[in-house]
Scaffold this active site. Structure first.
Site, PDB file in Angstrom:
ATOM      1  N   THR A 108      -7.189   4.876  -8.391  1.00  0.00           N
ATOM      2  CA  THR A 108      -8.379   4.164  -7.900  1.00  0.00           C
ATOM      3  C   THR A 108      -8.708   4.505  -6.446  1.00  0.00           C
ATOM      4  OG1 THR A 108      -7.100   2.306  -7.049  1.00  0.00           O
ATOM      5  CG2 THR A 108      -7.769   2.205  -9.369  1.00  0.00           C
ATOM      6  N   ASP A 203       3.995  13.577   1.901  1.00  0.00           N
ATOM      7  CA  ASP A 203       4.903  14.465   1.162  1.00  0.00           C
ATOM      8  C   ASP A 203       5.338  15.657   2.014  1.00  0.00           C
ATOM      9  OD1 ASP A 203       4.980  12.930  -1.103  1.00  0.00           O
ATOM     10  OD2 ASP A 203       3.360  14.002  -2.116  1.00  0.00           O
TER      11      ASP A 203
HETATM   12  C1  PRP Z   1      -2.288   8.756   3.036  1.00  0.00           C
HETATM   13  C2  PRP Z   1      -2.586   8.878   4.508  1.00  0.00           C
HETATM   14  C3  PRP Z   1      -3.446   7.679   4.787  1.00  0.00           C
HETATM   15  C4  PRP Z   1      -4.217   7.541   3.483  1.00  0.00           C
HETATM   16  C5  PRP Z   1      -5.599   8.076   3.700  1.00  0.00           C
HETATM   17  O1  PRP Z   1      -1.285   7.849   2.816  1.00  0.00           O
HETATM   18  O2  PRP Z   1      -1.440   8.936   5.298  1.00  0.00           O
HETATM   19  O3  PRP Z   1      -2.730   6.496   5.058  1.00  0.00           O
HETATM   20  O4  PRP Z   1      -3.533   8.337   2.508  1.00  0.00           O
HETATM   21  O5  PRP Z   1      -6.386   7.876   2.589  1.00  0.00           O
HETATM   22  P1  PRP Z   1      -7.637   6.900   2.579  1.00  0.00           P
HETATM   23  O6  PRP Z   1      -8.388   7.140   3.844  1.00  0.00           O
HETATM   24  O7  PRP Z   1      -8.392   7.326   1.370  1.00  0.00           O
HETATM   25  O8  PRP Z   1      -7.137   5.492   2.461  1.00  0.00           O
HETATM   26  P2  PRP Z   1      -0.674   7.595   1.334  1.00  0.00           P
HETATM   27  O9  PRP Z   1      -1.388   6.474   0.673  1.00  0.00           O
HETATM   28  O10 PRP Z   1      -0.617   8.890   0.598  1.00  0.00           O
HETATM   29  O11 PRP Z   1       0.776   7.045   1.648  1.00  0.00           O
HETATM   30  P3  PRP Z   1       2.022   7.751   2.375  1.00  0.00           P
HETATM   31  O12 PRP Z   1       1.651   7.860   3.834  1.00  0.00           O
HETATM   32  O13 PRP Z   1       3.114   6.780   2.135  1.00  0.00           O
HETATM   33  O14 PRP Z   1       2.267   9.087   1.747  1.00  0.00           O
END
Ligand code: PRP
Ligand code: URA
Length: 209
Positions: A108, A203
């Site tokens: 989502t 990652d």
């Molecule tokens: C990634 C990134 C941001 C988010 C950006 O985190 O570090 O926090 O996605 O996406 P958005 O602007 O669409 O919200 P992720 O959710 O992959 O988590 P992680 O940092 O734990 O890998």
């Protein structure tokens, strides 16, 4: 509307290319992400107010400059924001560190908050919220909401790579927040990844894929 600033210092741009390169491994990715964060904060703090302070040098009295105004804190959005904290602390070692845990649902793309721990005087500090990626803007907006709910009133958002969609969303929902990025990329793909971006920042930082 909050300002959106691209920090295009040649060192920042050079290092960003290293991060984007898929051949860059975890160790170098971590090092370079922190180096960019350090350079970005150096640029962003150019406008910090100063006041005069009298000191004694070994030779005599001098009037020097000292940073005035509010104290600082850095708030990484977990996980990937952790990859920028050490770089910020190299420049501002006395800054406090808050944490906001946020993950984006892969299907989502909705953000979910799972952890918040902030300095108790968050309302009296200038905050640098750090996250390598500003994609849809959902995570950043939710993190800013979480901070403001707890009294934060001075927030700057510092990201490595921003998508136009995310910049627009943060500017619409949080016009009080200025955004700083090393790059404004082209667009989001159908999976919500920034194009060309640098892939999944968490990652790549933690070697989880
Ligand atoms: C990634 C990134 C941001 C988010 C950006 O985190 O570090 O926090 O996605 O996406 P958005 O602007 O669409 O919200 P992720 O959710 O992959 O988590 P992680 O940092 O734990 O890998
Ligand atoms: N999160 C990432 O880590 N990378 C993207 O391109 C988008 C969101």
């Amino acid at each position: 509307m909050g300002k959106f600033t691209i920090l295009n210092h040649p060192l920042i741009q050079h290092k960003l290319t290293i991060l984007r390169d898929k051949k860059t491994g975890t160790k170098d990715f971590r090092e370079v992400a922190n180096e960019i964060a350090e350079l970005m904060v150096y640029e962003i703090t150019r406008d910090l107010p100063l006041h005069d302070v009298k000191i004694q040098t070994p030779i005599g009295e001098a009037v020097g400059k000292e940073i005035a105004g509010k104290k600082l804190a850095v708030v990484p959005i977990l996980r990937a924001g952790l990859g920028m904290v050490d770089g910020v602390l190299r420049l501002i070692p006395a800054a406090k560190v808050g944490h906001i845990g946020m993950y984006r649902d892969e299907k989502t793309l909705e953000p979910h908050e799972y952890f918040v721990k902030l300095p108790s005087d968050v309302d009296q500090r200038d905050l640098f919220v750090v996250d390598p990626m500003l994609a849809t803007g959902g995570s950043a907006n939710m993190a800013i909401d979480a901070l403001e709910k707890r009294g934060a009133n001075s927030i700057r958002l510092v990201v490595l790579v921003a998508a136009p969609e995310g910049v627009k969303k943060v500017q619409e929902e949080h016009p009080e927040v200025d955004i700083y990025a090393a790059s404004l990329d082209d667009h989001l793909n159908k999976d919500g990844y920034i194009v060309p971006g640098l892939g999944d920042a968490g990652d790549r930082l933690f070697g989880t894929k």
